[in-house]
Design a protein around this motif. Structure first.
Motif, PDB file in Angstrom:
ATOM      1  N   ARG A 321     -39.661  24.859  16.640  1.00 15.03           N
ATOM      2  CA  ARG A 321     -39.889  26.105  15.942  1.00 15.03           C
ATOM      3  C   ARG A 321     -40.676  25.950  14.645  1.00 15.03           C
ATOM      4  O   ARG A 321     -40.694  26.841  13.825  1.00 15.03           O
ATOM      5  CB  ARG A 321     -38.547  26.758  15.602  1.00 15.03           C
ATOM      6  N   ASP A 322     -41.339  24.832  14.463  1.00 13.82           N
ATOM      7  CA  ASP A 322     -42.101  24.666  13.219  1.00 13.82           C
ATOM      8  C   ASP A 322     -43.325  25.541  13.205  1.00 13.82           C
ATOM      9  O   ASP A 322     -43.946  25.791  14.232  1.00 13.82           O
ATOM     10  CB  ASP A 322     -42.568  23.209  13.089  1.00 13.82           C
ATOM     11  N   GLU A 323     -43.667  25.981  12.038  1.00 17.46           N
ATOM     12  CA  GLU A 323     -44.889  26.768  11.885  1.00 17.46           C
ATOM     13  C   GLU A 323     -45.935  25.902  11.219  1.00 17.46           C
ATOM     14  O   GLU A 323     -45.619  25.133  10.324  1.00 17.46           O
ATOM     15  CB  GLU A 323     -44.624  27.981  10.997  1.00 17.46           C
ATOM     16  N   ASN A 324     -47.154  26.086  11.636  1.00 18.85           N
ATOM     17  CA  ASN A 324     -48.231  25.332  11.009  1.00 18.85           C
ATOM     18  C   ASN A 324     -49.331  26.316  10.637  1.00 18.85           C
ATOM     19  O   ASN A 324     -50.198  26.619  11.460  1.00 18.85           O
ATOM     20  CB  ASN A 324     -48.745  24.288  12.003  1.00 18.85           C
ATOM     21  N   PRO A 325     -49.302  26.830   9.417  1.00 22.44           N
ATOM     22  CA  PRO A 325     -50.252  27.888   9.067  1.00 22.44           C
ATOM     23  C   PRO A 325     -51.702  27.455   9.181  1.00 22.44           C
ATOM     24  O   PRO A 325     -52.594  28.284   9.342  1.00 22.44           O
ATOM     25  CB  PRO A 325     -49.904  28.229   7.611  1.00 22.44           C
ATOM     26  N   ALA A 326     -51.919  26.128   9.089  1.00 23.14           N
ATOM     27  CA  ALA A 326     -53.304  25.672   9.160  1.00 23.14           C
ATOM     28  C   ALA A 326     -53.905  25.891  10.537  1.00 23.14           C
ATOM     29  O   ALA A 326     -55.116  25.963  10.689  1.00 23.14           O
ATOM     30  CB  ALA A 326     -53.369  24.191   8.789  1.00 23.14           C
ATOM     31  N   GLY A 331     -55.356  33.519  10.490  1.00 26.37           N
ATOM     32  CA  GLY A 331     -54.872  33.365   9.124  1.00 26.37           C
ATOM     33  C   GLY A 331     -53.575  34.099   8.867  1.00 26.37           C
ATOM     34  O   GLY A 331     -53.013  34.007   7.786  1.00 26.37           O
ATOM     35  N   LYS A 332     -53.054  34.841   9.844  1.00 27.47           N
ATOM     36  CA  LYS A 332     -51.810  35.574   9.633  1.00 27.47           C
ATOM     37  C   LYS A 332     -50.872  35.245  10.771  1.00 27.47           C
ATOM     38  O   LYS A 332     -51.299  34.962  11.889  1.00 27.47           O
ATOM     39  CB  LYS A 332     -52.076  37.084   9.628  1.00 27.47           C
ATOM     40  N   ASP A 333     -49.573  35.341  10.469  1.00 23.81           N
ATOM     41  CA  ASP A 333     -48.564  35.069  11.482  1.00 23.81           C
ATOM     42  C   ASP A 333     -48.462  36.285  12.412  1.00 23.81           C
ATOM     43  O   ASP A 333     -49.003  37.351  12.146  1.00 23.81           O
ATOM     44  CB  ASP A 333     -47.232  34.802  10.785  1.00 23.81           C
ATOM     45  N   PHE A 334     -47.693  36.103  13.518  1.00 29.37           N
ATOM     46  CA  PHE A 334     -47.438  37.253  14.396  1.00 29.37           C
ATOM     47  C   PHE A 334     -46.674  38.298  13.642  1.00 29.37           C
ATOM     48  O   PHE A 334     -45.804  37.998  12.828  1.00 29.37           O
ATOM     49  CB  PHE A 334     -46.589  36.831  15.596  1.00 29.37           C
ATOM     50  N   GLN A 335     -46.973  39.525  13.968  1.00 35.15           N
ATOM     51  CA  GLN A 335     -46.212  40.594  13.325  1.00 35.15           C
ATOM     52  C   GLN A 335     -44.863  40.713  13.994  1.00 35.15           C
ATOM     53  O   GLN A 335     -44.788  40.903  15.200  1.00 35.15           O
ATOM     54  CB  GLN A 335     -46.944  41.920  13.514  1.00 35.15           C
ATOM     55  N   THR A 336     -43.817  40.615  13.212  1.00 32.49           N
ATOM     56  CA  THR A 336     -42.494  40.809  13.803  1.00 32.49           C
ATOM     57  C   THR A 336     -42.010  42.233  13.587  1.00 32.49           C
ATOM     58  O   THR A 336     -41.213  42.740  14.343  1.00 32.49           O
ATOM     59  CB  THR A 336     -41.476  39.858  13.172  1.00 32.49           C
ATOM     60  N   ILE A 337     -42.438  42.854  12.556  1.00 36.46           N
ATOM     61  CA  ILE A 337     -42.011  44.232  12.307  1.00 36.46           C
ATOM     62  C   ILE A 337     -43.191  45.131  12.599  1.00 36.46           C
ATOM     63  O   ILE A 337     -44.216  45.078  11.923  1.00 36.46           O
ATOM     64  CB  ILE A 337     -41.560  44.399  10.848  1.00 36.46           C
TER      65      ILE A 337
END
Lengths: 358, 360
Positions: A321-326, A331-337
């Motif tokens: 479950r690690d995130e790697n923004p690079a 440049g943006k994460d998935f929208q959860t809301i």
């Protein structure tokens, strides 16, 4: 031969005479010898004594000279010391004179100037006087201000009383309390009452505008309340032309309570807040705040050795479950809301009867 | 207490506030009750809920803490132990000035008792927030914050230095001009507690340009403002001759002498001591005190005052003035005070202290 006999005869006598004369001489010889010895001893004694005397004299002379030499030496030393002392005393005296002059000069010039000190003290007393004057003025000013404030307060109080008692004003028919007909001049209160504006009874204090939360909107509206303005509408305004709708309908429509959509009514973090509140209520029942630790942690004394995958640099720390923004593309994460859509929020709230089951 | 505790956990906020207020009033009255509040384990609950509730509850809870802390150092220590300091400091950051005032008051009562508690208050980070509170427009909040700073800095030089490092002196100096008497009392007391510890701190207070404004405070109507102002001047004057010289040059001696003349009793004491300290430093300063007409005033004090310790202080001050040179002694003797001193020395009623001072 005679002669010989004679001589022999005489010889015996001669012998006697010889002996006698020798012994006489001997008798004298001893005496004379003694005498000679005495004389000689005396003479020798004199000689020796003279010699000794001479030696004494000579020794005395030598000693005398030696002693004089020593004495002179001592005397010279003493003189030297005395001379030295005298010189030092003179030097000291001269040094004291110089120091006296210098010290006086130094104190007068650098340390303590009498005239300067006098001037300083005079300046201080002048400053003191100035400060005292200023402070007195300040105190006086304060007193004046206080008196003025007192007078103003009195004035306002009297004004207020006059406003309350304005009905005691005298009319044409009835002379008032302060305007007795037997007085030459009316009481000054009369004038005050004339100038006073009548005091209206205190209005009920305008209720403080409460902050309207979302939840309280539903509860606080009253169906019979009119909007309140500061000024009443003018009296001779032309009446509005009818026909008018039923007033209850109008009020019902005007004061319809707010029906917020689901998105607005429930905050987005409801779940988290509910959890927090639940936790709070739970913790209020606690007797004490420390949580109960299980005894299993007593065995946990082995040091954790990470596996090879995790302990190497390459591909390590890579958990599912690690995130790697690079690595993100946009440049943006998935929208959860996601924004809600209002399809179901206006169900049953529109005037149209579309979709209703009749 | 067992009845009030559940009420603190009630659902309705008004009940919680009223319960807290009741606890506060109980604890305020008596220290046995305050101990009972502490023993009833109410404080942790109060502290925990202080962080979250509305401002009325915060005010009431801070009132409880203050009422408990004011009685003794042990109770204040109990409050510190349950972690109230952090929460109170958070309350100091609140928007409502009433909450800030209640929190600051509680912190002040905690810090008042001894230097460990003051250190704990400072470690919680209260001082910069108190300095911010001083700048607020509400007078009550300013008063409480100033009295807090005064209580914190009175214990040790390090604490005073902490207060100074937070930049308190400039704000306190500005507030000397405020017309409110109680605020001036606290501000002057705070400055004097800061200045009393060391020469550097006294110099920093002087650099804030309080002279000659402080001299106007000596003419205030309120007695305690005069007393605190003369205390401040005394604490500054006692360190070095240069500071005393500064005060003399600003005309402070005359103002203090006038102030002594207008007061009675204990209010005079700091002014008398200040004259003694100034005269003790050097003979020039003693001469300055003499020409400011200090000696007649001191002799009047000595004759009038009934209390022994004030008479002892006056006798000491006169001794400091007269001991330098024959000129000074002559100036003291001219006022015919020596017979009075002698009679005080001989009298069996005067305390030993008075006699020792009179014999000097």
């Amino acid at each position: 031969m005679a002669r010989l006999a004679q001589l022999q005869q005489r010889a015996a006598l001669l012998a006697h005479q010889f002996y006698f004369r020798n012994s006489v001489v001997d008798a004298f010889r001893k005496k004379e010898n003694d005498a000679a010895v005495t004389i000689q001893s005396w003479y020798r004694g004199c000689k020796v004594r003279t010699y000794i005397r001479y030696l004494h004299r000579v020794a005395t002379v030598i000693q005398k000279w030696w002693r004089s030499y020593l004495g002179k030496k001592c005397y010279q030393r003493k003189i030297k010391l005395a001379y030295h002392d005298m010189k030092m005393n003179i030097y000291n005296a001269m040094a004291v004179r110089i120091q006296k002059q210098w010290r006086g000069y130094k104190i007068r010039k650098y340390c303590f100037n009498y005239y300067c000190f006098k001037a300083y003290l005079r300046a201080i007393s002048e400053t003191n006087d100035a400060v005292r004057e200023a402070l007195d003025e300040f105190a006086e000013m304060k007193e004046r201000e206080e008196k003025k404030a007192d007078l103003e307060r009195e004035e306002r109080k009297r004004d207020y009383e006059a406003r309350k008692m304005h009905y005691l004003l005298s009319t044409k028919q009835i002379p008032g309390v302060y305007n007795s007909p037997f007085r030459i001049n009316p009481d000054p209160w009369e004038l005050r009452l004339q100038n006073a504006k009548p005091l209206t009874p205190p209005r009920p204090k305008a209720r403080r505008k409460r902050v309207h939360h979302l939840e309280s909107w539903l509860a606080c509206t009253s169906t019979r309340s009119f909007p309140r303005t500061h000024i009443l509408p003018p009296i001779n305004r032309k009446q509005c032309q009818g026909p008018f709708r039923d007033i209850s309908e109008v009020l019902a429509q005007r004061y319809k309570p707010l029906e917020p959509t689901l998105r607005v009514a429930e905050p987005i973090t409801t779940l988290k807040e509910a959890r927090n509140e639940f936790r709070k209520w739970d913790s209020a029942k606690n007797v004490q705040e420390n949580i109960f630790l299980p005894f299993s942690s007593y065995h946990k004394n082995r040091k954790y050795i990470p596996s090879m995958h995790l302990s190497s640099k390459y591909g390590s720390g890579h958990r599912f479950r690690d995130e790697n923004p690079a690595k993100w593309i946009g440049g943006k994460d998935f929208q959860t809301i996601l924004p809600s859509f209002g399809l179901f929020s206006s169900y049953g709230k529109l005037y149209s009867k579309a979709g209703h089951i009749l | 207490m067992s009845l009030l505790r559940p009420l603190l956990l009630d659902v309705v906020p008004t009940i919680q506030q009223t319960a807290a207020l009741a606890l506060g009033r109980l604890a305020n009255y008596n220290d046995d009750l305050a101990e009972a509040v502490v023993k009833g384990d109410i404080l942790p609950q109060l502290v925990y809920s202080l962080a979250e509730q509305n401002r009325f509850y915060k005010k009431a809870a801070a009132f409880v803490l203050r009422a408990v802390a004011k009685h003794s150092p042990q109770l204040a220590q109990a409050i510190v132990d349950c972690g109230a300091l952090d929460t109170l400091v958070i309350c100091l950051e609140d928007f409502d000035p009433g909450v800030k005032e209640a929190a600051a008051w509680a912190l002040g009562y905690i810090a008042r008792h001894n230097s460990e508690l003051s250190q704990a208050v400072v470690d919680a980070g209260a001082v910069p927030l108190l300095v911010l509170c001083i700048q607020e427009p509400e007078i009550a909040l300013k008063r409480i914050a100033a009295s807090d700073l005064s209580d914190i800095s009175k214990h040790s030089p390090e604490l005073a230095q902490t207060v100074v490092d937070a930049g308190a002196i400039a704000h306190l100096a500005q507030m000397i001009l405020n017309p409110d008497a109680k605020l001036k009392r606290q501000v002057l007391s705070a400055l004097s507690q800061i200045a009393k510890h060391s020469v550097d701190l006294a110099e920093m207070v002087v650099e804030a340009e309080i002279f000659p404004v402080v001299l106007t405070c000596l003419k205030d109507k309120d007695e305690y403002v005069k007393k605190n102002a003369s205390t401040l001047i005394r604490e500054i004057a006692k360190h070095t001759p240069e500071l005393s010289q500064l005060i003399v040059n600003a005309g402070g001696v005359a103002a203090v002498i006038d102030c002594i003349g207008s007061c009675k009793g204990n209010i005079r004491l700091p002014g008398i001591m200040m004259l003694g300290y100034v005269a003790a430093h050097s003979e020039n300063l003693a001469m300055a005190v003499i020409i400011s007409k200090g000696v007649p005033q001191l002799s009047v004090c000595l004759s009038e005052e009934p209390e022994d310790h004030i008479k002892a202080a006056t006798a000491w001050a006169l001794a400091q003035i007269g001991r330098h040179t024959p000129e000074h002694a002559r100036a003291v003797a001219v006022t015919n005070i020596l017979p009075v001193l002698l009679s005080l020395y001989m009298s069996p009623e005067s305390s030993e202290d008075l006699q020792v001072k009179a014999s000097a």
